[in-house]
Design an enzyme around this catalytic site. Structure first.
Site, PDB file in Angstrom:
ATOM      1  N   GLY A 244      23.909   5.383  19.763  1.00  0.00           N
ATOM      2  CA  GLY A 244      23.525   4.181  20.497  1.00  0.00           C
ATOM      3  C   GLY A 244      23.871   4.332  21.965  1.00  0.00           C
ATOM      4  O   GLY A 244      24.822   3.719  22.449  1.00  0.00           O
TER       5      GLY A 244
ATOM      6  N   GLU B 267      23.964  18.904  22.067  1.00  0.00           N
ATOM      7  CA  GLU B 267      22.587  18.756  21.584  1.00  0.00           C
ATOM      8  C   GLU B 267      21.838  20.069  21.488  1.00  0.00           C
ATOM      9  O   GLU B 267      20.871  20.188  20.762  1.00  0.00           O
ATOM     10  CB  GLU B 267      21.809  17.780  22.475  1.00  0.00           C
ATOM     11  CG  GLU B 267      22.178  16.346  22.162  1.00  0.00           C
ATOM     12  CD  GLU B 267      21.322  15.316  22.883  1.00  0.00           C
ATOM     13  OE1 GLU B 267      20.509  15.696  23.736  1.00  0.00           O
ATOM     14  OE2 GLU B 267      21.501  14.127  22.581  1.00  0.00           O
TER      15      GLU B 267
HETATM   16  C1  LIG Z   1      11.968  10.931  19.944  1.00  0.00           C
HETATM   17  C2  LIG Z   1      13.072  10.287  20.714  1.00  0.00           C
HETATM   18  C3  LIG Z   1      14.303  10.124  20.123  1.00  0.00           C
HETATM   19  C4  LIG Z   1      15.356   9.517  20.822  1.00  0.00           C
HETATM   20  N1  LIG Z   1      16.555   9.333  20.187  1.00  0.00           N
HETATM   21  C5  LIG Z   1      17.559   8.695  20.835  1.00  0.00           C
HETATM   22  C6  LIG Z   1      18.794   8.418  20.166  1.00  0.00           C
HETATM   23  O1  LIG Z   1      18.975   8.754  18.995  1.00  0.00           O
HETATM   24  N2  LIG Z   1      19.752   7.741  20.830  1.00  0.00           N
HETATM   25  C7  LIG Z   1      19.587   7.350  22.134  1.00  0.00           C
HETATM   26  O2  LIG Z   1      20.511   6.761  22.690  1.00  0.00           O
HETATM   27  N3  LIG Z   1      18.432   7.588  22.798  1.00  0.00           N
HETATM   28  C8  LIG Z   1      17.412   8.245  22.179  1.00  0.00           C
HETATM   29  N4  LIG Z   1      16.196   8.470  22.829  1.00  0.00           N
HETATM   30  C9  LIG Z   1      16.033   7.963  24.197  1.00  0.00           C
HETATM   31  C10 LIG Z   1      15.979   9.041  25.268  1.00  0.00           C
HETATM   32  O3  LIG Z   1      17.236   9.550  25.537  1.00  0.00           O
HETATM   33  C11 LIG Z   1      15.328   8.424  26.519  1.00  0.00           C
HETATM   34  O4  LIG Z   1      14.007   8.064  26.177  1.00  0.00           O
HETATM   35  C12 LIG Z   1      15.292   9.385  27.673  1.00  0.00           C
HETATM   36  O5  LIG Z   1      16.570   9.601  28.179  1.00  0.00           O
HETATM   37  C13 LIG Z   1      14.388   8.899  28.821  1.00  0.00           C
HETATM   38  O6  LIG Z   1      14.709   7.616  29.214  1.00  0.00           O
HETATM   39  P1  LIG Z   1      13.588   6.491  29.309  1.00  0.00           P
HETATM   40  O7  LIG Z   1      12.846   6.497  28.063  1.00  0.00           O
HETATM   41  O8  LIG Z   1      14.224   5.236  29.737  1.00  0.00           O
HETATM   42  O9  LIG Z   1      12.594   6.987  30.442  1.00  0.00           O
HETATM   43  P2  LIG Z   1      12.747   6.710  32.002  1.00  0.00           P
HETATM   44  O10 LIG Z   1      14.087   7.093  32.426  1.00  0.00           O
HETATM   45  O11 LIG Z   1      12.261   5.346  32.286  1.00  0.00           O
HETATM   46  O12 LIG Z   1      11.738   7.782  32.576  1.00  0.00           O
HETATM   47  C14 LIG Z   1      10.338   7.577  32.692  1.00  0.00           C
HETATM   48  C15 LIG Z   1       9.754   8.832  33.311  1.00  0.00           C
HETATM   49  O13 LIG Z   1      10.332   9.051  34.595  1.00  0.00           O
HETATM   50  C16 LIG Z   1      10.951  10.316  34.662  1.00  0.00           C
HETATM   51  N5  LIG Z   1      12.142  10.246  35.498  1.00  0.00           N
HETATM   52  C17 LIG Z   1      13.190   9.400  35.373  1.00  0.00           C
HETATM   53  N6  LIG Z   1      14.097   9.631  36.317  1.00  0.00           N
HETATM   54  C18 LIG Z   1      13.635  10.652  37.065  1.00  0.00           C
HETATM   55  C19 LIG Z   1      14.141  11.357  38.201  1.00  0.00           C
HETATM   56  N7  LIG Z   1      15.304  11.048  38.747  1.00  0.00           N
HETATM   57  N8  LIG Z   1      13.402  12.371  38.691  1.00  0.00           N
HETATM   58  C20 LIG Z   1      12.203  12.680  38.142  1.00  0.00           C
HETATM   59  N9  LIG Z   1      11.683  12.052  37.082  1.00  0.00           N
HETATM   60  C21 LIG Z   1      12.395  11.045  36.549  1.00  0.00           C
HETATM   61  C22 LIG Z   1      11.278  10.641  33.241  1.00  0.00           C
HETATM   62  O14 LIG Z   1      11.433  12.015  33.045  1.00  0.00           O
HETATM   63  C23 LIG Z   1      10.083  10.088  32.509  1.00  0.00           C
HETATM   64  O15 LIG Z   1       9.028  10.983  32.596  1.00  0.00           O
HETATM   65  C24 LIG Z   1      15.154   9.080  22.150  1.00  0.00           C
HETATM   66  C25 LIG Z   1      13.905   9.243  22.743  1.00  0.00           C
HETATM   67  C26 LIG Z   1      12.861   9.829  22.045  1.00  0.00           C
HETATM   68  C27 LIG Z   1      11.542   9.987  22.708  1.00  0.00           C
END
Ligand SMILES: Cc1cc2nc3c(=O)[nH]c(=O)nc-3n(C[C@H](O)[C@H](O)[C@H](O)COP(=O)(O)OP(=O)(O)OC[C@H]3O[C@@H](n4cnc5c(N)ncnc54)[C@H](O)[C@@H]3O)c2cc1C
Lengths: 371, 391
Positions: B128, B245
């Protein structure tokens, strides 16, 4: 029709199509349809019939609007942009094909029905493959995957009759044609398999010279390529909106140069393929010999582009882009399905290459003629 | 026991193969699961089978239910399991990697004794960490934990937590000091998912599976002794968690890509598939196959560096994450195209062993986003490895 009036007609129509689709195919409604929760395909079809969309490309003698390839191009860009469900690609492509390939009586029977929304088609996903044998006892067998739904009224089936290739136009009756829908990833479209058992065709179109296959492929390619550029443009702009809304690290994601460049690059690709499709549509409207070559290349390029753009938009949305609840996956699945329609990109480019070689050998310059 | 033979590689592989040959006769191994629920049951079955022969958590210290198995031994197991096309332990990703890494370094003796041994009995953990507004910017988590006697009271929301609907426990990042700079006010907890106030709403993924979920936390009371590391030092603890990881787990997943390609090629030969006559497709296949092999080498290099605590590990990690997840997506895309229109129909089962090209492709897209997106990996390469300025 002069070119100017055509332009004006198209402009006026375009606004009407966009506003109707914006209302009917609002994203949440499409998502509900995707999950089997409404009958958007049917309500949209009725609306399309009322607004004349189903005859947009057909000659006026069959109750069409007579706008030909440019009209279809416009309609399919809009349908693609709104993820519109329904049997538009098979039905409207088959209708154009009939108008060009079938005898006038057949057209007179079927095409006004198409325009009225009463006749929908199932067509080969890839024309010109795996023909069924047509014998005295009628048409029997299972053609490969067809585009079309359970409610299709007429099928276009590749056949061989006494060793000669052609297409059968087959009214779909429960007794002689059973349909099994295929559960496909893109649930905004419908596809499935038919089993024919002694079905009797309404008519047969000869394809000894391959012209009928080329014609069906051409209209499928046009509809699909237009869907691709429309869809790619829409998901690109939705992604721009999302990046503007979303903040991480105390700043809008849209302010990150790396992401700005990515999105700018996507839009450039979309614009490039729109221009290529414009070329194909203009060549087709002008009945130029190079029309098929451009159309094959436009479809191949737009299909690959849409898949790549939609894939990148999933990524740019982050976690939400990977969910069922956002639009990205629907565009992506439509893109992947589109890639297979008419023929694969490889096959289309090979066809275009032979068409190019043919004109080069005859000393013509394809690019010089096209503007 | 299979593990008794670990010092003699040939004998060890032999014993593993014998066991796997037998286990692969079972329905659970042969018939791919058709939905997320079946996948869950299958995973529990597979963990139980592995545990019967001491392969549940062999890489852990003996005192916590493991066998102190060397990395070399773990690699051999992963190689043999993938070679046999046996299931993965995907649902236990957090249980097997994140939990031991975190607790070994930061956990109290009681926490280790209480939480480590049950994993081999099939205890599922979830992570989480992410929140709707804290994804890439994880340090901005807002889920609030407030001390109340011998408990913390937690309120907030987590998202995208994989397998949270099946999990018994959760590793939870919370904010304990809202006034401190964002990295300095975070605390790390072990939370029981059946505590009152914890609610999970499954979220469907693009591949059609409800494999992750939202976790809503309303006045959830977590005992003080469930904190890992000191109060407000949770960010450092989370760094340890996240660094686990890219271990044996992703190594194993990558081995499967190789077999996926080989199996696809063999099936294509058998069916005389059309793409085999397409020179451009052939070339593309071979290029991907070459890249997969390159990545296999990199993975081994990374594992070695990790065990030797070499600084190379930090240099290679973000590259491997990108290469590996991109390749899986590219291979999935290739298989989809090479399979033609038929691949547009949903055909096979729903796990890492699925041979449905579209499923493989769509699932792979999650890998580029999860666990630090590939854009964040590029930032790490540019800023930490290449020492380019931030901005
Ligand atoms: C299949 C799957 C399983 C997951 N499992 C877990 C889990 O078990 N536990 C958990 O806690 N989380 C989990 N996650 C969440 C995951 O860690 C986040 O989705 C991920 O860190 C990206 O965050 P976000 O989705 O908020 O995207 P955002 O941070 O909103 O990013 C949106 C886009 O902007 C880009 N971006 C963001 N910041 C920058 C930057 N500084 N420079 C350039 N590009 C940028 C990103 O790469 C992405 O393309 C999971 C996600 C997926 C898809």
């Amino acid at each position: 029709m002069s070119e100017d009036t055509l332009e004006e007609d198209l402009m006026a129509l375009s606004e009407g199509i966009d506003s109707a689709l914006a209302e009917m195919c609002e994203a949440r409604i499409v998502h509900t349809y995707f999950d089997g929760g409404n009958e958007l395909d049917e309500t949209l079809w009725q609306c399309a019939a009322e607004l004349g969309w189903l005859g947009i490309g057909l000659p006026e003698e069959y109750d069409g609007l007579g706008l030909g390839a440019p009209g279809l191009d416009l309609l399919f860009r809009a349908l693609g942009s709104f993820m519109a469900p329904g049997a538009f690609i098979p039905t409207l492509s088959a209708a154009q094909w009939l108008a060009e390939s079938a005898a006038p009586e057949v057209c007179q029977t079927l095409l006004p029905e198409v325009v009225a929304g009463a006749c929908t088609f199932a067509v080969p996903l890839v024309p010109g493959t795996a023909p069924l044998q047509l014998e005295g006892s009628g048409l029997s067998g299972r053609p490969p995957l067809m585009l079309g739904s359970r409610s299709a009224t007429t099928a276009i089936v590749a056949i061989e009759q006494a060793g000669k290739p052609g297409y059968a136009i087959v009214p779909l009756a429960a007794a002689t044609a059973s349909f099994t829908p295929t559960e496909i990833w893109d649930s905004t479209r419908m596809a499935g398999k038919y089993e024919f058992s002694g079905a009797s065709p309404l008519a047969v179109v000869d394809d000894a010279d391959g012209a009928a296959t080329a014609c069906l492929r051409r209209w499928l390619a046009l509809a699909t390529a237009a869907d691709c550029v429309g869809g790619a443009r829409a998901i690109t702009f939705k992604t721009v909106d999302y990046l503007k809304e979303r903040s991480q690290f105390g700043r809008s994601l849209a302010s990150l140069q790396a992401l700005k460049h990515r999105i700018a690059g996507l839009l450039t690709r979309v614009i490039q393929d729109e221009a290529l499709l414009d070329q194909a549509v203009a060549s087709l409207a002008g009945s130029e010999p190079s029309a098929d070559m451009w159309m094959n290349m436009a479809k191949a390029s737009a299909g690959d582009m849409f898949a790549a753009v939609a894939e990148d938009c999933v990524q740019l949305h982050g976690g939400v882009g990977f969910t069922w609840e956002f639009d990205c996956h629907i565009y992506l699945k439509r893109a992947l399905f589109n890639r297979e329609i008419a023929a694969s990109s490889s096959v289309l480019r090979d066809l275009a290459a032979s068409q190019f070689a043919l004109s080069a050998r005859s000393g013509a310059s394809t690019a010089e003629l096209a503007l | 026991m299979i593990l008794d033979k670990v010092d003699d590689e040939a004998a060890f592989r032999g014993a593993l193969r014998e066991w796997l040959a037998e286990i692969m006769q079972a329905d659970e191994a042969r018939l791919p699961p058709k939905n997320a629920k079946q996948f869950n049951t299958n995973q529990l079955w597979w963990m139980a089978e592995r545990n019967k022969v001491g392969l549940g958590t062999p890489h852990w210290p003996k005192e916590y239910g493991g066998s102190d198995l060397s990395l070399r031994g773990q690699v051999i197991i992963a190689e043999e399991v993938t070679r046999a096309r046996a299931p993965s332990l995907g649902q236990f990703t957090i249980s097997l990697n994140h939990i031991p890494a975190t607790l070994m370094k930061w956990g109290t003796e009681e926490q280790k004794k209480k939480y480590l041994p049950p994993v081999s009995q099939g205890t599922i953990w979830c992570q989480g960490f992410s929140e709707p507004n804290a994804g890439s910017d994880l340090a901005s988590v807002r889920t609030r934990a407030v001390r109340d006697g011998d408990h913390y009271v937690v309120n907030g929301q987590k998202i995208w937590s994989s397998y949270s609907m099946y999990a018994k426990h959760c590793i939870l990042l919370t904010r304990t000091d809202p006034d401190a700079p964002k990295h300095k006010g975070i605390s790390f907890f072990l939370m029981d998912m059946d505590t009152p106030g914890v609610e999970v709403r499954p979220l469907r993924q693009a591949n059609g599976l409800d494999k992750f979920g939202e976790i809503f936390l309303t006045d959830v009371r977590i005992p003080v002794e469930n904190m890992v590391g000191p109060e407000n030092e949770g960010w450092a603890v989370a760094q340890t968690t996240l660094s686990s990881e890219r271990g044996i787990n992703s190594f194993e997943r990558h081995e499967r890509v190789r077999y996926l390609m080989e199996d696809f090629y063999a099936a294509s030969l058998q069916s005389d598939a059309a793409w085999l006559k397409d020179t451009a497709m052939q070339r593309e296949f071979m290029q991907l196959f070459a890249e997969v092999q390159g990545c296999r080498r990199l993975m081994r290099k990374l594992l070695r560096a990790t065990i030797e605590k070499s600084p190379i590990a930090a240099q290679v990690t973000p590259h491997v994450k990108m290469i590996n997840t991109d390749l899986r997506a590219q291979v999935g895309d290739f298989l989809t195209r090479a399979s033609g229109p038929e691949a547009q129909g949903i055909v096979a089962g729903f796990d890492e062993l699925s041979t449905d090209p579209m499923f493989t492709y769509l699932t792979a897209l999650g890998g580029r986003i999860a666990g630090g997106s590939n854009e964040i990996m590029r930032n790490i390469i540019a800023e930490r490895i290449l020492q380019m300025p931030k901005g």
